[in-house]
Motif scaffolding. Structure first.
Motif, PDB file in Angstrom:
ATOM      1  N   GLN A 197       0.823  -1.207   0.000  1.00 48.06           N
ATOM      2  CA  GLN A 197       0.000   0.000   0.000  1.00 48.06           C
ATOM      3  C   GLN A 197       0.861   1.262   0.000  1.00 48.06           C
ATOM      4  OE1 GLN A 197      -3.164   0.300  -0.485  1.00 48.06           O
ATOM      5  NE2 GLN A 197      -3.753  -1.847  -0.353  1.00 48.06           N
ATOM      6  N   THR A 198       1.826   1.327   0.895  1.00 48.72           N
ATOM      7  CA  THR A 198       2.607   2.571   1.011  1.00 48.72           C
ATOM      8  C   THR A 198       3.852   2.549   0.127  1.00 48.72           C
ATOM      9  OG1 THR A 198       4.013   1.832   2.829  1.00 48.72           O
ATOM     10  CG2 THR A 198       1.855   2.768   3.418  1.00 48.72           C
ATOM     11  N   GLN A 199       4.187   1.369  -0.381  1.00 52.55           N
ATOM     12  CA  GLN A 199       5.411   1.214  -1.177  1.00 52.55           C
ATOM     13  C   GLN A 199       6.660   1.648  -0.410  1.00 52.55           C
ATOM     14  OE1 GLN A 199       5.134   2.167  -5.376  1.00 52.55           O
ATOM     15  NE2 GLN A 199       2.907   2.277  -5.239  1.00 52.55           N
ATOM     16  N   THR A 200       6.605   1.483   0.902  1.00 53.43           N
ATOM     17  CA  THR A 200       7.773   1.761   1.752  1.00 53.43           C
ATOM     18  C   THR A 200       7.932   0.610   2.729  1.00 53.43           C
ATOM     19  OG1 THR A 200       6.435   2.875   3.439  1.00 53.43           O
ATOM     20  CG2 THR A 200       7.399   4.273   1.716  1.00 53.43           C
ATOM     21  N   LYS A 201       9.078   0.591   3.393  1.00 53.55           N
ATOM     22  CA  LYS A 201       9.266  -0.310   4.528  1.00 53.55           C
ATOM     23  C   LYS A 201       8.475   0.270   5.699  1.00 53.55           C
ATOM     24  CE  LYS A 201      12.649  -1.597   7.921  1.00 53.55           C
ATOM     25  NZ  LYS A 201      13.727  -0.936   8.645  1.00 53.55           N
ATOM     26  N   THR A 220       2.273   5.543  11.950  1.00 56.42           N
ATOM     27  CA  THR A 220       1.286   6.593  11.696  1.00 56.42           C
ATOM     28  C   THR A 220       1.349   7.167  10.273  1.00 56.42           C
ATOM     29  OG1 THR A 220       2.842   8.155  12.689  1.00 56.42           O
ATOM     30  CG2 THR A 220       1.082   7.291  14.095  1.00 56.42           C
ATOM     31  N   SER A 221       2.287   6.691   9.476  1.00 51.54           N
ATOM     32  CA  SER A 221       2.411   7.164   8.083  1.00 51.54           C
ATOM     33  C   SER A 221       3.510   6.342   7.420  1.00 51.54           C
ATOM     34  CB  SER A 221       2.831   8.639   8.042  1.00 51.54           C
ATOM     35  OG  SER A 221       4.212   8.762   8.350  1.00 51.54           O
ATOM     36  N   PRO A 222       3.610   6.446   6.073  1.00 54.00           N
ATOM     37  CA  PRO A 222       4.850   5.967   5.454  1.00 54.00           C
ATOM     38  C   PRO A 222       6.018   6.826   5.966  1.00 54.00           C
ATOM     39  CG  PRO A 222       3.253   6.733   3.790  1.00 54.00           C
ATOM     40  CD  PRO A 222       2.712   7.101   5.123  1.00 54.00           C
ATOM     41  N   ARG A 223       7.190   6.306   5.906  1.00 51.13           N
ATOM     42  CA  ARG A 223       8.395   7.102   6.238  1.00 51.13           C
ATOM     43  C   ARG A 223       9.393   6.945   5.105  1.00 51.13           C
ATOM     44  NH1 ARG A 223       8.155   8.761  11.767  1.00 51.13           N
ATOM     45  NH2 ARG A 223       6.292   7.790  12.650  1.00 51.13           N
ATOM     46  N   GLY A 224       9.963   8.048   4.716  1.00 55.15           N
ATOM     47  CA  GLY A 224      10.946   8.006   3.628  1.00 55.15           C
ATOM     48  C   GLY A 224      10.318   7.806   2.260  1.00 55.15           C
ATOM     49  N   ALA A 225       9.077   8.258   2.095  1.00 56.01           N
ATOM     50  CA  ALA A 225       8.415   8.104   0.787  1.00 56.01           C
ATOM     51  C   ALA A 225       8.954   9.116  -0.223  1.00 56.01           C
ATOM     52  CB  ALA A 225       6.909   8.271   0.935  1.00 56.01           C
ATOM     53  N   ASN A 226       9.695  10.090   0.251  1.00 58.53           N
ATOM     54  CA  ASN A 226      10.277  11.126  -0.616  1.00 58.53           C
ATOM     55  C   ASN A 226       9.236  11.951  -1.353  1.00 58.53           C
ATOM     56  OD1 ASN A 226      13.046  10.690  -0.023  1.00 58.53           O
ATOM     57  ND2 ASN A 226      12.975   8.816  -1.272  1.00 58.53           N
ATOM     58  N   VAL A 227       8.136  12.249  -0.647  1.00 55.56           N
ATOM     59  CA  VAL A 227       7.158  13.177  -1.196  1.00 55.56           C
ATOM     60  C   VAL A 227       7.583  14.588  -0.773  1.00 55.56           C
ATOM     61  CG1 VAL A 227       4.751  13.924  -1.148  1.00 55.56           C
ATOM     62  CG2 VAL A 227       5.310  11.476  -1.096  1.00 55.56           C
ATOM     63  N   GLU A 228       7.602  15.495  -1.707  1.00 49.29           N
ATOM     64  CA  GLU A 228       8.080  16.852  -1.414  1.00 49.29           C
ATOM     65  C   GLU A 228       7.243  17.501  -0.306  1.00 49.29           C
ATOM     66  OE1 GLU A 228       7.770  19.592  -4.643  1.00 49.29           O
ATOM     67  OE2 GLU A 228       8.359  21.266  -3.355  1.00 49.29           O
ATOM     68  N   GLY A 229       7.893  18.005   0.709  1.00 48.80           N
ATOM     69  CA  GLY A 229       7.203  18.711   1.779  1.00 48.80           C
ATOM     70  C   GLY A 229       6.711  17.831   2.913  1.00 48.80           C
ATOM     71  N   GLU A 230       6.868  16.499   2.790  1.00 47.37           N
ATOM     72  CA  GLU A 230       6.283  15.615   3.814  1.00 47.37           C
ATOM     73  C   GLU A 230       6.954  15.781   5.183  1.00 47.37           C
ATOM     74  OE1 GLU A 230       6.691  11.443   2.776  1.00 47.37           O
ATOM     75  OE2 GLU A 230       8.869  11.625   2.542  1.00 47.37           O
ATOM     76  N   ASN A 236       0.311   7.704  -4.198  1.00 48.83           N
ATOM     77  CA  ASN A 236       1.075   6.462  -4.336  1.00 48.83           C
ATOM     78  C   ASN A 236       1.570   5.876  -3.024  1.00 48.83           C
ATOM     79  OD1 ASN A 236       0.812   6.423  -7.111  1.00 48.83           O
ATOM     80  ND2 ASN A 236       2.649   7.689  -7.428  1.00 48.83           N
ATOM     81  N   ASN A 237       1.670   6.725  -1.990  1.00 48.29           N
ATOM     82  CA  ASN A 237       2.251   6.237  -0.733  1.00 48.29           C
ATOM     83  C   ASN A 237       1.356   6.404   0.491  1.00 48.29           C
ATOM     84  OD1 ASN A 237       4.740   7.863  -2.307  1.00 48.29           O
ATOM     85  ND2 ASN A 237       5.158   5.735  -1.764  1.00 48.29           N
ATOM     86  N   TYR A 238       0.622   7.480   0.550  1.00 47.52           N
ATOM     87  CA  TYR A 238      -0.152   7.775   1.765  1.00 47.52           C
ATOM     88  C   TYR A 238      -1.493   7.049   1.705  1.00 47.52           C
ATOM     89  CZ  TYR A 238       3.342  10.832   3.710  1.00 47.52           C
ATOM     90  OH  TYR A 238       4.501  11.298   4.296  1.00 47.52           O
ATOM     91  N   ARG A 239      -1.418   5.750   1.972  1.00 51.42           N
ATOM     92  CA  ARG A 239      -2.589   4.877   1.896  1.00 51.42           C
ATOM     93  C   ARG A 239      -2.761   4.148   3.229  1.00 51.42           C
ATOM     94  NH1 ARG A 239      -4.982   4.066  -2.594  1.00 51.42           N
ATOM     95  NH2 ARG A 239      -5.499   1.910  -2.068  1.00 51.42           N
ATOM     96  N   MET A 240      -2.792   4.923   4.298  1.00 52.81           N
ATOM     97  CA  MET A 240      -2.838   4.329   5.640  1.00 52.81           C
ATOM     98  C   MET A 240      -4.192   3.704   5.956  1.00 52.81           C
ATOM     99  SD  MET A 240       0.185   4.385   6.913  1.00 52.81           S
ATOM    100  CE  MET A 240      -0.130   3.987   8.643  1.00 52.81           C
TER     101      MET A 240
END
Lengths: 291, 291
Positions: free
Chosen positions: A26-30, A87-97, A120-124
């Motif tokens: 879902q978040t495409q992150t670890k 509580t969120s993806p971390r290190g998704a590299n979205v500008e401003g996150e 693409n990433n913030y799918r909590m």
């Protein structure tokens, strides 16, 4: 092969706290994720240990509540496991996150974002309610994700109420500590729903607990809420608005079955949460058929 | 006028956690100090609420244990206050005090330093056992510093055992979590006693719990100790050496009345401490005449 990596196994109270990580689709992150297996877990038969999902508030990782909320002795007493998602993806590299503490990293607001920047990433929402539960069920066969309840604090209190109301019958019970109860009318909600969901406020309403109440047609266990009267996010900033949720519940299937406790002196911190986890544990234990 | 400044008053469990600060004559620095007043405190008469002093381990401020050790519900149940001192002076501007995590700032080792470099500020023995208790007695008239016990973790577990044995009759009882039980034989002790007390090892012995046992001639309440078998400072680094303390106690007035619990799986963290505060609270409550 397990999709989870066990980062550490910590003996605490009568059970084990597992610090897990996994690659989320879902978040495409670890993602990091803690699970407390109570003392009854080892000797249990398949699918006999119910689960409480605890959603944390702004800025928190899975570790804050694991260390400070004092769920473990109550989980041991009644015999349920606890899942602490991030509580969120971390290190998704979205500008401003990472620009502010109350948006982006540590502030996923348990929604599935629809804006180009975040979608693409913030799918909590899907992460908590759809992705992790089947994965954990496969990993821990004695847990029973068909007998699961949900709770949380602040943003996580909103997340628990919202998730419960969006999934009628999925969760046996819900409770919340200082929940953001009507986010579309609070600054935190406006800031985050705007960024994640765009300008169309009808899209916000499907996540707002107070708005969701009217259409809800599922089972109606009593909803337990505690809010500290000394919490500046409550009395000064009007971020929580629990009275709106309580009042709205009166004209619905819940018929006002919201046990809203405004408690003198308490603030927004873990000093407050830990003071009432015993009450919330007992509440959920009842609906999880443990007492 | 109070010598304490109240930095914050936090409602938690049934009582109040006060975050205090004051200018210490012993350390010649501003010192932070937390006090938990249990739910019984307000309605108490003068000098009726006993006190448990909790000495923290390396790197900790008064806040770590206040947030993570879960003393508060047990203090409410039995009716004792808890005092959480800091672990060293901070900002004393002694050269090198911030160079390593296990020496200097956050690592005062509860001694009165005698070396030129440290002797003006690093006076945590006198700070804990002589300075703060009369000051707190003046400030909180319902507390009873004539009915006081002491406990602690790691460096603070050593500090509790050492302070108890150096002050026969002053403390009603003592307990410790993963104490550095024989510091003159451990690397942490050598490093810190050398720096604070100089090269003459006879000066070290007067702070070493295992060494102090032989000459002790005061009351002998049972000593309760928990150590995690999964604690690398115990099994890998031999910093704790609790068996030395236990064995030494056999030939003394204590006659082996040391209840040493080596517990499977537990580590050195607050996940371990919080799992056993209930047992230690009950232990002290007995000697403080609360049960």
């Amino acid at each position: 092969m397990s999709v989870f990596k066990t980062e550490s196994t910590i003996t605490t109270f009568g059970g084990k706290l597992l610090k897990l990580s996994h690659q989320s689709k879902q978040t495409q992150t670890k993602m990091d994720l803690n699970v407390y297996l109570p003392k009854t877990y080892e000797k249990s038969a398949k699918k006999t240990v119910p689960v409480l999902i605890y959603l944390s508030g702004l800025t928190c990782t899975p570790n804050n509540a694991s260390e400070k909320a004092y769920w473990q002795p109550h989980a041991d007493r009644y015999g349920f496991a606890i899942v602490f998602p991030d509580t969120s993806p971390r290190g998704a590299n979205v500008e401003g996150e990472d620009d502010s503490w109350d948006h982006g990293t540590g502030a996923g607001f348990y929604v599935d974002a629809t804006t180009d920047k975040y979608k693409n990433n913030y799918r909590m929402y899907s992460y908590v309610h759809e992705e992790i539960q089947p994965l954990l069920q496969d990993e821990f066969e004695n847990l029973n994700f068909e007998n699961v309840s949900i709770t949380g604090h602040s943003m996580g209190g909103y997340g628990a109420l919202s998730g419960f109301l969006q999934n009628p019958g999925k969760y046996k019970s819900v409770s919340a500590f200082s929940p953001i109860s009507n986010p579309i009318k609070a600054q935190w909600g406006e800031k985050n729903f705007g960024a994640y969901l765009g300008d169309d406020k009808s899209a916000w309403a499907k996540y707002d607990p107070t708005e969701l109440l009217a259409k809800y047609d599922g089972p109606t266990p009593e909803i337990l809420i505690h809010v500290g009267k000394g919490d500046p996010f409550y009395y000064r900033d009007y971020q929580l608005l629990p009275e709106n949720f309580y009042e709205a519940s009166k004209g619905t299937k819940f018929g006002g079955k919201v046990n809203l406790n405004l408690v003198d002196g308490f603030d927004h911190s873990y000093y407050f949460i830990s003071s009432f986890t015993a009450d919330h544990a007992k509440h959920h234990a009842k609906y999880l058929d443990l007492i």
